[in-house]
Design a protein around this motif. Sequence first.
Motif, PDB file in Angstrom:
ATOM      1  N   GLN A  84       0.697  -1.314   0.125  1.00 16.52           N
ATOM      2  CA  GLN A  84      -0.016   0.065   0.116  1.00 16.52           C
ATOM      3  C   GLN A  84       1.098   1.183   0.057  1.00 16.52           C
ATOM      4  OE1 GLN A  84      -3.496  -0.788   0.232  1.00 16.52           O
ATOM      5  NE2 GLN A  84      -2.634  -3.165   0.383  1.00 16.52           N
ATOM      6  N   HIS A  85       1.946   1.328   0.539  1.00 19.65           N
ATOM      7  CA  HIS A  85       2.874   2.393   0.958  1.00 19.65           C
ATOM      8  C   HIS A  85       3.509   2.933  -0.577  1.00 19.65           C
ATOM      9  CE1 HIS A  85       5.974   4.647   3.022  1.00 19.65           C
ATOM     10  NE2 HIS A  85       6.909   4.296   2.052  1.00 19.65           N
ATOM     11  N   HIS A  86       3.421   2.036  -1.623  1.00 19.92           N
ATOM     12  CA  HIS A  86       4.367   2.509  -2.586  1.00 19.92           C
ATOM     13  C   HIS A  86       3.486   3.453  -3.391  1.00 19.92           C
ATOM     14  CE1 HIS A  86       7.356   0.120  -1.793  1.00 19.92           C
ATOM     15  NE2 HIS A  86       6.585  -1.046  -1.598  1.00 19.92           N
ATOM     16  N   THR A  87       2.136   3.448  -3.502  1.00 16.44           N
ATOM     17  CA  THR A  87       1.246   4.446  -4.139  1.00 16.44           C
ATOM     18  C   THR A  87       1.364   5.899  -3.638  1.00 16.44           C
ATOM     19  OG1 THR A  87      -0.224   2.634  -4.829  1.00 16.44           O
ATOM     20  CG2 THR A  87      -1.285   4.845  -4.801  1.00 16.44           C
ATOM     21  N   PRO A  88       1.364   6.115  -2.272  1.00 14.69           N
ATOM     22  CA  PRO A  88       1.362   7.438  -1.941  1.00 14.69           C
ATOM     23  C   PRO A  88       2.810   7.967  -2.329  1.00 14.69           C
ATOM     24  CG  PRO A  88       0.369   6.207  -0.270  1.00 14.69           C
ATOM     25  CD  PRO A  88       0.922   5.121  -1.416  1.00 14.69           C
ATOM     26  N   LEU A 114       8.318   6.526   7.943  1.00 14.11           N
ATOM     27  CA  LEU A 114       6.767   6.556   7.849  1.00 14.11           C
ATOM     28  C   LEU A 114       6.241   5.589   7.096  1.00 14.11           C
ATOM     29  CD1 LEU A 114       5.872  10.381   8.175  1.00 14.11           C
ATOM     30  CD2 LEU A 114       6.179   8.800   9.907  1.00 14.11           C
ATOM     31  N   LEU A 115       5.213   4.821   7.405  1.00 16.32           N
ATOM     32  CA  LEU A 115       4.472   3.956   6.636  1.00 16.32           C
ATOM     33  C   LEU A 115       3.275   4.245   6.193  1.00 16.32           C
ATOM     34  CD1 LEU A 115       4.880   0.703   5.249  1.00 16.32           C
ATOM     35  CD2 LEU A 115       3.606   0.328   7.499  1.00 16.32           C
ATOM     36  N   ALA A 116       2.785   4.489   5.004  1.00 18.83           N
ATOM     37  CA  ALA A 116       1.502   4.727   4.691  1.00 18.83           C
ATOM     38  C   ALA A 116       0.872   3.717   3.957  1.00 18.83           C
ATOM     39  CB  ALA A 116       1.688   6.181   3.708  1.00 18.83           C
ATOM     40  N   GLY A 117      -0.557   3.854   4.221  1.00 18.58           N
ATOM     41  CA  GLY A 117      -1.662   3.068   3.603  1.00 18.58           C
ATOM     42  C   GLY A 117      -2.437   3.839   2.616  1.00 18.58           C
ATOM     43  N   ILE A 118      -3.318   3.199   2.033  1.00 19.78           N
ATOM     44  CA  ILE A 118      -4.360   3.859   0.999  1.00 19.78           C
ATOM     45  C   ILE A 118      -5.827   3.561   1.226  1.00 19.78           C
ATOM     46  CG2 ILE A 118      -2.566   3.831  -1.019  1.00 19.78           C
ATOM     47  CD1 ILE A 118      -3.752   1.413  -1.844  1.00 19.78           C
ATOM     48  N   ALA A 119      -6.598   4.550   1.031  1.00 21.72           N
ATOM     49  CA  ALA A 119      -7.844   4.481   1.300  1.00 21.72           C
ATOM     50  C   ALA A 119      -8.783   5.187   0.217  1.00 21.72           C
ATOM     51  CB  ALA A 119      -8.267   5.252   2.775  1.00 21.72           C
ATOM     52  N   TYR A 120      -8.664   4.863  -0.893  1.00 16.65           N
ATOM     53  CA  TYR A 120      -9.142   5.265  -2.150  1.00 16.65           C
ATOM     54  C   TYR A 120      -9.706   4.367  -3.304  1.00 16.65           C
ATOM     55  CZ  TYR A 120      -5.237   4.383  -5.163  1.00 16.65           C
ATOM     56  OH  TYR A 120      -4.156   3.733  -5.794  1.00 16.65           O
ATOM     57  N   ALA A 121      -9.715   3.220  -3.030  1.00 18.22           N
ATOM     58  CA  ALA A 121     -10.115   2.175  -4.024  1.00 18.22           C
ATOM     59  C   ALA A 121     -11.853   2.409  -4.194  1.00 18.22           C
ATOM     60  CB  ALA A 121      -9.979   0.850  -3.338  1.00 18.22           C
ATOM     61  N   HIS A 122     -12.273   2.954  -3.288  1.00 24.21           N
ATOM     62  CA  HIS A 122     -13.756   3.073  -3.203  1.00 24.21           C
ATOM     63  C   HIS A 122     -14.119   4.285  -4.324  1.00 24.21           C
ATOM     64  CE1 HIS A 122     -12.056   5.732  -0.130  1.00 24.21           C
ATOM     65  NE2 HIS A 122     -12.666   6.648  -0.805  1.00 24.21           N
ATOM     66  N   ASP A 156       1.339   4.656   9.662  1.00 28.63           N
ATOM     67  CA  ASP A 156       1.476   5.942  10.342  1.00 28.63           C
ATOM     68  C   ASP A 156       0.420   7.134   9.654  1.00 28.63           C
ATOM     69  OD1 ASP A 156       3.944   5.360  12.245  1.00 28.63           O
ATOM     70  OD2 ASP A 156       4.636   5.050  10.255  1.00 28.63           O
ATOM     71  N   LEU A 157       0.417   6.714   8.379  1.00 33.04           N
ATOM     72  CA  LEU A 157      -0.579   7.786   7.691  1.00 33.04           C
ATOM     73  C   LEU A 157      -1.568   7.118   6.681  1.00 33.04           C
ATOM     74  CD1 LEU A 157       2.313  10.184   6.458  1.00 33.04           C
ATOM     75  CD2 LEU A 157       0.752  10.712   8.297  1.00 33.04           C
ATOM     76  N   MET A 158      -2.581   7.674   6.280  1.00 36.49           N
ATOM     77  CA  MET A 158      -3.231   7.139   4.872  1.00 36.49           C
ATOM     78  C   MET A 158      -3.494   7.992   3.815  1.00 36.49           C
ATOM     79  SD  MET A 158      -7.196   7.211   6.304  1.00 36.49           S
ATOM     80  CE  MET A 158      -6.933   6.462   8.054  1.00 36.49           C
ATOM     81  N   LEU A 159      -3.490   7.561   2.682  1.00 38.44           N
ATOM     82  CA  LEU A 159      -3.754   8.535   1.453  1.00 38.44           C
ATOM     83  C   LEU A 159      -5.165   8.362   1.276  1.00 38.44           C
ATOM     84  CD1 LEU A 159      -3.167  10.242  -0.723  1.00 38.44           C
ATOM     85  CD2 LEU A 159      -2.586   8.404  -2.081  1.00 38.44           C
ATOM     86  N   LEU A 160      -5.978   9.397   1.685  1.00 39.60           N
ATOM     87  CA  LEU A 160      -7.551   9.309   1.606  1.00 39.60           C
ATOM     88  C   LEU A 160      -7.982   9.969   0.474  1.00 39.60           C
ATOM     89  CD1 LEU A 160     -10.251   8.622   3.043  1.00 39.60           C
ATOM     90  CD2 LEU A 160      -9.838  10.824   4.388  1.00 39.60           C
ATOM     91  N   ALA A 161      -9.106   9.494  -0.073  1.00 42.46           N
ATOM     92  CA  ALA A 161      -9.632  10.264  -1.284  1.00 42.46           C
ATOM     93  C   ALA A 161     -11.348  10.190  -1.054  1.00 42.46           C
ATOM     94  CB  ALA A 161      -9.430   9.595  -2.728  1.00 42.46           C
ATOM     95  N   GLY A 162     -11.758  11.222  -1.588  1.00 45.41           N
ATOM     96  CA  GLY A 162     -13.122  11.561  -1.665  1.00 45.41           C
ATOM     97  C   GLY A 162     -13.553  12.223  -3.104  1.00 45.41           C
ATOM     98  N   PHE A 171      -7.353  13.999  -3.129  1.00 40.06           N
ATOM     99  CA  PHE A 171      -6.441  12.947  -2.329  1.00 40.06           C
ATOM    100  C   PHE A 171      -5.860  13.711  -1.188  1.00 40.06           C
ATOM    101  CE2 PHE A 171      -6.953  10.994  -6.288  1.00 40.06           C
ATOM    102  CZ  PHE A 171      -6.798   9.600  -6.074  1.00 40.06           C
ATOM    103  N   ALA A 172      -5.900  13.321  -0.050  1.00 42.04           N
ATOM    104  CA  ALA A 172      -5.218  13.873   1.080  1.00 42.04           C
ATOM    105  C   ALA A 172      -4.536  13.089   2.057  1.00 42.04           C
ATOM    106  CB  ALA A 172      -6.128  14.984   1.744  1.00 42.04           C
ATOM    107  N   PHE A 173      -3.474  13.707   2.985  1.00 38.37           N
ATOM    108  CA  PHE A 173      -3.148  12.546   3.605  1.00 38.37           C
ATOM    109  C   PHE A 173      -3.434  12.832   5.176  1.00 38.37           C
ATOM    110  CE2 PHE A 173       0.246  12.129   0.408  1.00 38.37           C
ATOM    111  CZ  PHE A 173       0.577  10.973   0.614  1.00 38.37           C
ATOM    112  N   ALA A 174      -3.681  11.716   5.852  1.00 40.74           N
ATOM    113  CA  ALA A 174      -4.304  11.955   7.145  1.00 40.74           C
ATOM    114  C   ALA A 174      -3.515  10.775   8.189  1.00 40.74           C
ATOM    115  CB  ALA A 174      -5.923  11.655   7.407  1.00 40.74           C
ATOM    116  N   ASP A 175      -3.641  11.282   9.358  1.00 40.50           N
ATOM    117  CA  ASP A 175      -2.857  10.178  10.432  1.00 40.50           C
ATOM    118  C   ASP A 175      -3.718   9.085  10.445  1.00 40.50           C
ATOM    119  OD1 ASP A 175      -1.193  12.062  11.143  1.00 40.50           O
ATOM    120  OD2 ASP A 175      -1.956  12.700  12.872  1.00 40.50           O
ATOM    121  N   ALA A 176      -3.101   7.690  10.326  1.00 41.71           N
ATOM    122  CA  ALA A 176      -3.818   6.365  10.571  1.00 41.71           C
ATOM    123  C   ALA A 176      -4.176   6.110  12.026  1.00 41.71           C
ATOM    124  CB  ALA A 176      -3.146   5.512   9.660  1.00 41.71           C
TER     125      ALA A 176
END
Length: 351
Positions: A84-88, A114-122, A156-162, A171-176
């Motif tokens: 998940q980290h590589h997309t951000p 820092l390690l990031a996840g993704i929250a945008y597949a929706h 540590d973080l998530m890449l969130l989209a709405g 697309f924005a970063f928020a604390d996970a």
Amino acid sequence: MTTTTHPLVTEAHRLADDLLAPSAQRVDQDVVPRSHIEAVRRSGLLGVSAPGESGGAGAPDRVAREVAEILAGACCSTWFVQTQHHTPVRLLAKAEPGLAVRERLLRPLATGELLAGIAYAHVRSHPRVPVRATVERGGVRFDGTVPWYTGWGLNDLMLLAGVTDADEVVFAFADAREQPGLRASAPMRLVALTAARTVSLTLDGLWVPEESVALRTPREEFARVDVPRSTNTSPAVFGLGYAALDLLGAAPAERGAADALRARLDEVRERAYALADHPVPHEHVEERLALRTRAYELRRAATTAAVVAGGGRATSVDSPAQRIAREAVFLLIQGQTATVREAHLAALASV
């Protein structure tokens, strides 16, 4: 299947052989431990595709793909968290220099601090809008539900989209972590990769400041750019296929079957990666889909053969063969879009 001697490929093999593969059965029945994530951080693999000037390796895509194969074949749950980290990282690397969030986060993400996840597949659910983005108070408010978020408690973080009312994806970063406007479900129990700590997220007025916004793009442009991402074959498909064939070929009596399947998988891998490297990413979509489907078929044959060769032992939760077979089921729907699903079902219907 090693095709390059890049130092990060060597490091991936070391990590897989010394840590990930030996503990994969235990992790499968539990959770990805923080020690695995710390080992990945120290290895430098989180920066495989990040630019060198930002602390990453700046490695070519073929190296990133091979690293992914190795990790997925060794412990798919650990691979799934870190992938998940590589997309951000890639998104920030392509952003305009001087963008506030790029200047703040690219280096710590590239170095693994820092390690990031993704929250945008929706966002692929159009015309449904599971997460709505609203510009307000010098930032963006997010409301809705993220159905899948992997790595909760590890990232540590998530890449969130709405999606905004103007049909723009933000697309924005928020604390996970849980915070005002963000609540996580209990971890999901899945047929495989439960260990990757996947949850759903309820967003009720989560506010993210403007300086954490990484990208705004029309939804139609997001869908266009997403085509090659979703139609190319994931390296994890090949990683699991080769892991199953290694199990199969370990028995002298089964080596012939393993070699025959490996030759066919090698051929599809070569063709799929050639298309992934094509200079025009939106061309040859039908061929990309056909190769993705063919890779699924060969991986299914490889994992099934490993189970068949294992006999009754393969029904035990301690069996690597059944674990890899279950992980293969999970990858059937990972990153799935309507186009991919239709192509896959059409191929299955013609068997």
